[in-house]
Design a protein around this motif. Structure first.
Motif, PDB file in Angstrom:
ATOM      1  N   LEU A  98      30.468  30.541  68.441  1.00  0.00           N
ATOM      2  CA  LEU A  98      30.558  30.966  67.054  1.00  0.00           C
ATOM      3  C   LEU A  98      30.619  32.494  66.964  1.00  0.00           C
ATOM      4  N   SER A  99      29.828  33.181  67.795  1.00  0.00           N
ATOM      5  CA  SER A  99      29.892  34.645  67.852  1.00  0.00           C
ATOM      6  C   SER A  99      31.292  35.094  68.229  1.00  0.00           C
ATOM      7  N   SER A 100      31.885  34.418  69.215  1.00  0.00           N
ATOM      8  CA  SER A 100      33.240  34.754  69.652  1.00  0.00           C
ATOM      9  C   SER A 100      34.250  34.514  68.534  1.00  0.00           C
ATOM     10  N   ALA A 101      34.135  33.387  67.852  1.00  0.00           N
ATOM     11  CA  ALA A 101      35.081  33.056  66.786  1.00  0.00           C
ATOM     12  C   ALA A 101      35.046  34.106  65.682  1.00  0.00           C
ATOM     13  N   VAL A 102      33.856  34.557  65.310  1.00  0.00           N
ATOM     14  CA  VAL A 102      33.731  35.575  64.264  1.00  0.00           C
ATOM     15  C   VAL A 102      34.281  36.913  64.753  1.00  0.00           C
ATOM     16  N   ALA A 103      33.927  37.294  65.979  1.00  0.00           N
ATOM     17  CA  ALA A 103      34.400  38.569  66.518  1.00  0.00           C
ATOM     18  C   ALA A 103      35.912  38.600  66.643  1.00  0.00           C
ATOM     19  N   LEU A 104      36.499  37.465  67.024  1.00  0.00           N
ATOM     20  CA  LEU A 104      37.952  37.372  67.197  1.00  0.00           C
ATOM     21  C   LEU A 104      38.675  37.017  65.901  1.00  0.00           C
ATOM     22  N   GLN A 105      37.895  36.796  64.821  1.00  0.00           N
ATOM     23  CA  GLN A 105      38.467  36.368  63.539  1.00  0.00           C
ATOM     24  C   GLN A 105      39.316  35.105  63.726  1.00  0.00           C
ATOM     25  N   ASP A 106      38.770  34.170  64.514  1.00  0.00           N
ATOM     26  CA  ASP A 106      39.477  32.940  64.861  1.00  0.00           C
ATOM     27  C   ASP A 106      39.114  31.838  63.863  1.00  0.00           C
ATOM     28  N   LYS A 107      39.860  31.799  62.764  1.00  0.00           N
ATOM     29  CA  LYS A 107      39.555  30.815  61.706  1.00  0.00           C
ATOM     30  C   LYS A 107      39.838  29.388  62.153  1.00  0.00           C
ATOM     31  N   ALA A 108      40.790  29.199  63.063  1.00  0.00           N
ATOM     32  CA  ALA A 108      41.105  27.848  63.548  1.00  0.00           C
ATOM     33  C   ALA A 108      39.922  27.274  64.319  1.00  0.00           C
ATOM     34  N   MET A 109      39.236  28.123  65.083  1.00  0.00           N
ATOM     35  CA  MET A 109      38.086  27.673  65.865  1.00  0.00           C
ATOM     36  C   MET A 109      36.964  27.186  64.938  1.00  0.00           C
ATOM     37  N   VAL A 110      36.688  27.950  63.876  1.00  0.00           N
ATOM     38  CA  VAL A 110      35.659  27.564  62.908  1.00  0.00           C
ATOM     39  C   VAL A 110      36.101  26.346  62.108  1.00  0.00           C
ATOM     40  N   GLY A 111      37.403  26.245  61.850  1.00  0.00           N
ATOM     41  CA  GLY A 111      37.933  25.159  61.044  1.00  0.00           C
ATOM     42  C   GLY A 111      37.882  23.802  61.702  1.00  0.00           C
ATOM     43  N   ARG A 112      37.457  23.745  62.968  1.00  0.00           N
ATOM     44  CA  ARG A 112      37.317  22.446  63.648  1.00  0.00           C
ATOM     45  C   ARG A 112      36.166  21.624  63.077  1.00  0.00           C
ATOM     46  N   ALA A 113      35.237  22.269  62.394  1.00  0.00           N
ATOM     47  CA  ALA A 113      34.052  21.559  61.893  1.00  0.00           C
ATOM     48  C   ALA A 113      34.382  20.740  60.663  1.00  0.00           C
ATOM     49  N   ASN A 114      33.772  19.570  60.550  1.00  0.00           N
ATOM     50  CA  ASN A 114      33.928  18.738  59.361  1.00  0.00           C
ATOM     51  C   ASN A 114      33.408  19.488  58.142  1.00  0.00           C
ATOM     52  N   GLY A 115      34.167  19.423  57.058  1.00  0.00           N
ATOM     53  CA  GLY A 115      33.737  20.074  55.830  1.00  0.00           C
ATOM     54  C   GLY A 115      34.193  21.516  55.703  1.00  0.00           C
ATOM     55  N   VAL A 116      34.882  22.035  56.724  1.00  0.00           N
ATOM     56  CA  VAL A 116      35.369  23.418  56.684  1.00  0.00           C
ATOM     57  C   VAL A 116      36.890  23.396  56.555  1.00  0.00           C
ATOM     58  N   GLY A 117      37.370  23.649  55.341  1.00  0.00           N
ATOM     59  CA  GLY A 117      38.803  23.711  55.107  1.00  0.00           C
ATOM     60  C   GLY A 117      39.350  25.090  55.438  1.00  0.00           C
ATOM     61  N   PRO A 118      40.672  25.268  55.329  1.00  0.00           N
ATOM     62  CA  PRO A 118      41.289  26.557  55.678  1.00  0.00           C
ATOM     63  C   PRO A 118      40.722  27.748  54.907  1.00  0.00           C
ATOM     64  N   LYS A 119      40.513  27.597  53.589  1.00  0.00           N
ATOM     65  CA  LYS A 119      40.001  28.709  52.783  1.00  0.00           C
ATOM     66  C   LYS A 119      38.583  29.084  53.192  1.00  0.00           C
ATOM     67  N   LEU A 120      37.746  28.076  53.429  1.00  0.00           N
ATOM     68  CA  LEU A 120      36.365  28.352  53.825  1.00  0.00           C
ATOM     69  C   LEU A 120      36.320  28.970  55.217  1.00  0.00           C
ATOM     70  N   ALA A 121      37.201  28.524  56.112  1.00  0.00           N
ATOM     71  CA  ALA A 121      37.243  29.094  57.463  1.00  0.00           C
ATOM     72  C   ALA A 121      37.563  30.586  57.411  1.00  0.00           C
ATOM     73  N   VAL A 122      38.529  30.958  56.565  1.00  0.00           N
ATOM     74  CA  VAL A 122      38.871  32.376  56.404  1.00  0.00           C
ATOM     75  C   VAL A 122      37.689  33.150  55.841  1.00  0.00           C
ATOM     76  N   ARG A 123      37.028  32.572  54.826  1.00  0.00           N
ATOM     77  CA  ARG A 123      35.880  33.240  54.210  1.00  0.00           C
ATOM     78  C   ARG A 123      34.752  33.434  55.223  1.00  0.00           C
ATOM     79  N   LEU A 124      34.540  32.450  56.071  1.00  0.00           N
ATOM     80  CA  LEU A 124      33.467  32.530  57.063  1.00  0.00           C
ATOM     81  C   LEU A 124      33.694  33.678  58.043  1.00  0.00           C
ATOM     82  N   VAL A 125      34.876  33.718  58.667  1.00  0.00           N
ATOM     83  CA  VAL A 125      35.093  34.758  59.676  1.00  0.00           C
ATOM     84  C   VAL A 125      35.183  36.140  59.038  1.00  0.00           C
ATOM     85  N   THR A 126      35.637  36.200  57.774  1.00  0.00           N
ATOM     86  CA  THR A 126      35.749  37.488  57.085  1.00  0.00           C
ATOM     87  C   THR A 126      34.381  38.018  56.685  1.00  0.00           C
TER      88      THR A 126
END
Length: 205
Positions: A98-126
């Motif tokens: 998760l640290s890597s995904a945020v540092a790399l701004q990797d929204k696809a990596m975060v978006g693998r989780a259930n309940g995390v859509g594309p918009k929320l994934a972008v908001r999370l890493v941002t």
């Protein structure tokens, strides 16, 4: 306030564990990663606890490490992320991933989780950029390189090597972590071709 439970595993549910602490069983809701990491029924366990109090309930959330607990609390600072979504993210990504995904701004990596859509994934890493909690599992050098890659300011040789390794099937987090270790040993003047060769060797170990 309960900070940690030390006791025997009494039983498991789909998304929780019961920990017997001297005859009193506490129900702690956990990520699937934490549930899988816990010992078997009847064996001793330690679970880090976050208590959430609402008007209609008091619920304990359990974690395998302080790092996972730190991420749980950090994730819930993002609008649209409650305890359920936070646990879903921690079920598919370790604290280091998760640290890597945020540092790399990797929204696809975060978006693998259930309940995390594309918009929320972008908001999370941002919104979490630069806010990763410190803890075991990932070092500052790796996070520094990954942040530089995510911001597009990493040296071109390193960026090209990460791109080559990801094209070979490794994740960007794996590639950047391997190259961070190489740069720490060899310095940052290594040409792309050598970085790729050393990276493959590092990743195959």
């Amino acid at each position: 306030m309960i900070g940690k439970l030390k006791g025997l595993v009494d039983s498991f549910g789909d998304d929780f564990v019961l920990i017997d602490c001297g005859g009193v069983c506490y129900e702690a809701f956990c990520s699937s990663r934490t549930l899988q990491a816990l010992p078997r029924v009847g064996e001793a366990a330690v679970v880090f606890i976050e208590t959430i109090v609402r008007e209609d309930m008091i619920r304990l959330y359990g974690f395998a490490s302080e790092g996972e607990k730190g991420w749980f609390n950090l994730l819930m600072t993002v609008q649209g992320v409650g305890a359920r979504v936070a646990l879903s993210i921690l079920s598919v990504l370790s604290p280091a991933e998760l640290s890597s995904a945020v540092a790399l701004q990797d929204k696809a990596m975060v978006g693998r989780a259930n309940g995390v859509g594309p918009k929320l994934a972008v908001r999370l890493v941002t919104e979490l950029k630069g806010k990763a909690p410190t803890g075991p599992g990932i070092d500052a050098g790796t996070l520094g390189l990954q942040a530089a890659l995510g911001e597009g300011v990493a040296p071109s040789a390193i960026a090209d090597a990460v791109s080559a390794l990801t094209n070979l099937g490794y994740s960007s987090a794996q590639a950047s972590a391997a190259l961070a270790r190489i740069v720490a040993r060899e310095g940052d003047g290594v040409p792309t071709e050598k970085l790729i060769r050393l990276g493959l060797r590092e990743l195959s170990n």
